[in-house]
Design a protein around this motif. Sequence first.
Motif, mmCIF file in Angstrom:
data_model
loop_
_atom_site.group_PDB
_atom_site.id
_atom_site.type_symbol
_atom_site.label_atom_id
_atom_site.label_comp_id
_atom_site.label_asym_id
_atom_site.label_seq_id
_atom_site.Cartn_x
_atom_site.Cartn_y
_atom_site.Cartn_z
ATOM 1 N N VAL A 1 -5.047 -3.313 -3.356
ATOM 2 C CA VAL A 1 -4.848 -4.454 -2.605
ATOM 3 C C VAL A 1 -5.596 -4.098 -1.848
ATOM 4 O O VAL A 1 -6.006 -4.857 -0.573
ATOM 5 C CB VAL A 1 -3.379 -3.142 -1.825
ATOM 6 C CG1 VAL A 1 -2.276 -4.273 -0.326
ATOM 7 C CG2 VAL A 1 -2.676 -3.287 -2.762
ATOM 8 N N ALA A 2 -6.519 -2.935 -0.979
ATOM 9 C CA ALA A 2 -7.282 -2.718 -0.234
ATOM 10 C C ALA A 2 -8.627 -3.265 -0.422
ATOM 11 O O ALA A 2 -9.641 -2.143 -0.688
ATOM 12 C CB ALA A 2 -7.210 -1.134 0.839
ATOM 13 N N THR A 3 -8.839 -4.413 -0.544
ATOM 14 C CA THR A 3 -10.511 -4.875 -0.138
ATOM 15 C C THR A 3 -11.713 -4.792 0.079
ATOM 16 O O THR A 3 -12.345 -4.998 -0.175
ATOM 17 C CB THR A 3 -10.782 -5.885 -1.701
ATOM 18 O OG1 THR A 3 -9.659 -7.309 -0.690
ATOM 19 C CG2 THR A 3 -9.357 -5.683 -2.884
ATOM 20 N N ALA A 4 -10.818 -5.267 1.239
ATOM 21 C CA ALA A 4 -11.913 -5.270 2.620
ATOM 22 C C ALA A 4 -12.402 -3.665 3.211
ATOM 23 O O ALA A 4 -11.687 -2.496 2.840
ATOM 24 C CB ALA A 4 -11.989 -6.067 3.379
ATOM 25 N N SER B 1 -9.706 -1.699 3.619
ATOM 26 C CA SER B 1 -8.982 -2.622 4.643
ATOM 27 C C SER B 1 -8.715 -3.675 3.959
ATOM 28 O O SER B 1 -8.102 -3.668 3.238
ATOM 29 C CB SER B 1 -10.073 -2.617 5.663
ATOM 30 O OG SER B 1 -10.794 -1.424 6.414
ATOM 31 N N VAL B 2 -6.954 -3.795 4.176
ATOM 32 C CA VAL B 2 -6.298 -5.154 4.365
ATOM 33 C C VAL B 2 -6.878 -6.063 5.647
ATOM 34 O O VAL B 2 -5.992 -5.376 6.906
ATOM 35 C CB VAL B 2 -5.673 -4.815 4.052
ATOM 36 C CG1 VAL B 2 -4.917 -6.594 3.448
ATOM 37 C CG2 VAL B 2 -4.568 -4.258 2.892
ATOM 38 N N LEU B 3 -7.580 -6.916 5.849
ATOM 39 C CA LEU B 3 -8.294 -7.747 7.121
ATOM 40 C C LEU B 3 -7.486 -8.941 6.794
ATOM 41 O O LEU B 3 -7.770 -9.879 6.107
ATOM 42 C CB LEU B 3 -9.531 -7.500 7.433
ATOM 43 C CG LEU B 3 -9.931 -5.753 7.373
ATOM 44 C CD1 LEU B 3 -11.771 -6.212 7.558
ATOM 45 C CD2 LEU B 3 -9.523 -5.199 8.864
ATOM 46 N N LEU B 4 -6.600 -9.594 7.708
ATOM 47 C CA LEU B 4 -5.928 -11.216 7.486
ATOM 48 C C LEU B 4 -6.515 -11.939 8.985
ATOM 49 O O LEU B 4 -7.433 -11.470 9.700
ATOM 50 C CB LEU B 4 -4.363 -10.718 7.344
ATOM 51 C CG LEU B 4 -3.566 -9.384 6.716
ATOM 52 C CD1 LEU B 4 -2.161 -9.254 7.311
ATOM 53 C CD2 LEU B 4 -3.412 -10.648 5.368
ATOM 54 N N GLU B 5 -6.269 -12.915 8.672
ATOM 55 C CA GLU B 5 -6.590 -14.016 8.464
ATOM 56 C C GLU B 5 -6.146 -14.882 10.336
ATOM 57 O O GLU B 5 -4.702 -14.961 9.941
ATOM 58 C CB GLU B 5 -7.324 -15.302 7.970
ATOM 59 C CG GLU B 5 -7.688 -16.558 9.146
ATOM 60 C CD GLU B 5 -8.003 -17.711 8.258
ATOM 61 O OE1 GLU B 5 -7.655 -17.471 6.746
ATOM 62 O OE2 GLU B 5 -8.805 -18.576 8.709
ATOM 63 N N PRO B 6 -6.632 -14.497 11.385
ATOM 64 C CA PRO B 6 -5.705 -14.686 12.747
ATOM 65 C C PRO B 6 -5.480 -16.699 12.221
ATOM 66 O O PRO B 6 -6.805 -16.922 11.919
ATOM 67 C CB PRO B 6 -6.510 -14.223 13.823
ATOM 68 C CG PRO B 6 -7.812 -14.132 13.356
ATOM 69 C CD PRO B 6 -7.913 -14.483 12.025
ATOM 70 N N LEU C 1 0.707 -1.001 -0.232
ATOM 71 C CA LEU C 1 0.085 0.282 -0.165
ATOM 72 C C LEU C 1 0.848 0.923 -0.137
ATOM 73 O O LEU C 1 0.552 2.205 -0.867
ATOM 74 C CB LEU C 1 -0.960 0.218 1.365
ATOM 75 C CG LEU C 1 -2.141 -0.305 1.184
ATOM 76 C CD1 LEU C 1 -2.546 -0.558 2.728
ATOM 77 C CD2 LEU C 1 -2.851 -0.233 -0.281
ATOM 78 N N ALA C 2 1.926 1.419 0.770
ATOM 79 C CA ALA C 2 2.823 2.489 0.998
ATOM 80 C C ALA C 2 3.117 2.585 -1.032
ATOM 81 O O ALA C 2 3.837 3.996 -0.679
ATOM 82 C CB ALA C 2 4.173 2.408 2.047
ATOM 83 N N ALA C 3 4.154 1.889 -0.995
ATOM 84 C CA ALA C 3 4.690 2.300 -2.361
ATOM 85 C C ALA C 3 3.500 2.648 -3.507
ATOM 86 O O ALA C 3 4.238 3.071 -3.705
ATOM 87 C CB ALA C 3 5.017 0.354 -2.802
ATOM 88 N N ALA C 4 2.314 2.037 -3.125
ATOM 89 C CA ALA C 4 1.672 2.467 -4.033
ATOM 90 C C ALA C 4 0.919 3.877 -4.277
ATOM 91 O O ALA C 4 1.463 5.256 -5.153
ATOM 92 C CB ALA C 4 -0.255 1.547 -4.211
ATOM 93 N N LEU C 5 0.958 4.290 -2.753
ATOM 94 C CA LEU C 5 0.703 5.542 -2.055
ATOM 95 C C LEU C 5 1.672 6.639 -2.189
ATOM 96 O O LEU C 5 1.044 7.787 -2.507
ATOM 97 C CB LEU C 5 -0.205 5.856 -1.128
ATOM 98 C CG LEU C 5 -1.388 5.286 -0.845
ATOM 99 C CD1 LEU C 5 -1.248 4.908 1.086
ATOM 100 C CD2 LEU C 5 -2.409 5.553 -1.374
ATOM 101 N N ALA C 6 2.555 5.670 -2.348
ATOM 102 C CA ALA C 6 4.108 7.267 -2.691
ATOM 103 C C ALA C 6 4.185 7.141 -3.964
ATOM 104 O O ALA C 6 4.460 9.035 -4.424
ATOM 105 C CB ALA C 6 5.073 6.086 -2.436
ATOM 106 N N LYS C 7 3.574 7.182 -4.805
ATOM 107 C CA LYS C 7 3.590 7.581 -6.020
ATOM 108 C C LYS C 7 2.874 8.738 -6.353
ATOM 109 O O LYS C 7 2.560 9.184 -8.017
ATOM 110 C CB LYS C 7 2.940 6.520 -7.286
ATOM 111 C CG LYS C 7 4.138 4.911 -7.244
ATOM 112 C CD LYS C 7 3.742 4.162 -8.642
ATOM 113 C CE LYS C 7 4.650 3.162 -8.581
ATOM 114 N NZ LYS C 7 3.054 2.113 -8.974
ATOM 115 N N GLY C 8 1.621 9.066 -5.444
ATOM 116 C CA GLY C 8 0.776 10.034 -4.858
ATOM 117 C C GLY C 8 -0.417 9.353 -6.240
ATOM 118 O O GLY C 8 -0.480 8.444 -6.225
ATOM 119 N N ALA C 9 -1.072 10.196 -6.669
ATOM 120 C CA ALA C 9 -2.566 10.136 -7.290
ATOM 121 C C ALA C 9 -2.833 8.802 -8.332
ATOM 122 O O ALA C 9 -3.401 7.975 -8.506
ATOM 123 C CB ALA C 9 -2.786 11.420 -8.475
#
Length: 377
Positions: free
Chosen positions: A319-322, A335-340, A302-310
């Motif tokens: 990535v954040a489909t939830a 969100s990304v919500l992973l399984e415990p 997510l950070a890598a994508a957001l660092a590219k800007g718009a």
Amino acid sequence: MRSTRLALIAAGMGLTLAMSACGANSDNSSSGSDSGDTDSASGGIPVGVILPETATSARWEGFDKPMLEAALKAEGLDPHIENAQGDVQKFSTLADGMINDGVKVLIIASINSELGGTVAQKANAQGIPTIDYDRLNLGGSSEYYVSFDNVKVGELQGQGLADALKDKPNGQQVIEIEGAPTDNNATLFYNGQQNILKPLYSSGKLKLVQSQPIDDWDNQKGGTTFENILTSNGTKVDGVVAANDGLAGAIITVLKKYQLNGKVPVTGQDATADGLKAILSGDQYMTVFKPIKQEAEATAKLAAALAKGASGKAEADKVATATSDDPVGKRQVKSVLLEPFLITKAEVKRVIDEGYVKAEEVCTGDLKAACTQAGIS
Ligand code: BGC
């Protein structure tokens, strides 16, 4: 100016990383193909991470820090990771420093929602996107959130306790020691536990003695609070919900004092080395394993994508489909919500096989036989 300060932070981090590589909980080797590259000043887009504390759980320094470091680097980013050590003032100061130094994304694992929300707002006002990490800041402004399915975490805890007491007669007395009321996760854990336990309280199978949230997840306070409830109940208890391994450890210390350890099932969370040891010795019934490497990797993507800007927005949304509900801000957060996963004695091996905790850390002294029995070598 900026790059000098970031370089200094990076140099300090290189040292921390080198030191943690010698430490017991380090997992750098498994995820860091570039683990030899500790010179994060050498390139990459600067990304800030602020972790909340160290004392409430061994996870933050033991798992999150090295795993975020490796995952962010693997995405070509230049991570600057700091821990506020439970100090809200320090958290704000660290955030201000990172914002002034020009990080391109800020990852926030906050001490409480209000603080996390304020920090996100400041960063967003400077055009810096933020990701809420593990704990959702209610009423906050981060567009993305990465965590586990925290209601499911609570359900696993409730199920663990229900399983442990299923062959016992009706009226089993339960004490619940919960997390911080200011941590949305603690609310979700509680809700999940109640999904399982409430019907058992209603049917009379279980009887709730008392449920008590613990400010700041303070492990010591958790122990003294538990002891007060226990003694007020004539030292009678048949099962304990402990919201994480840290609280479980403090509770087990009290149970030992009353010669009740091993007889009373205790729940946990985080699959820490101490938690796993307590499970192998029989003092703790279960823990919840949250594969934090997955949490770190999703955050880094997510950070890598957001660092590219718009232009990275669509990539981040893939990535954040939830979604997560923020009842205070009255909004849904991508969100990304992973399984415990539930870990009892039979599953301790899994956490070790996946590289989170080393066999030598848990198979010490008189736990060697329990390790052999659990297939851990
Ligand atoms: C985390 C748990 C942790 C607790 C105390 C929660 O927000 O999800 O993994 O045990 O905080 O640090």
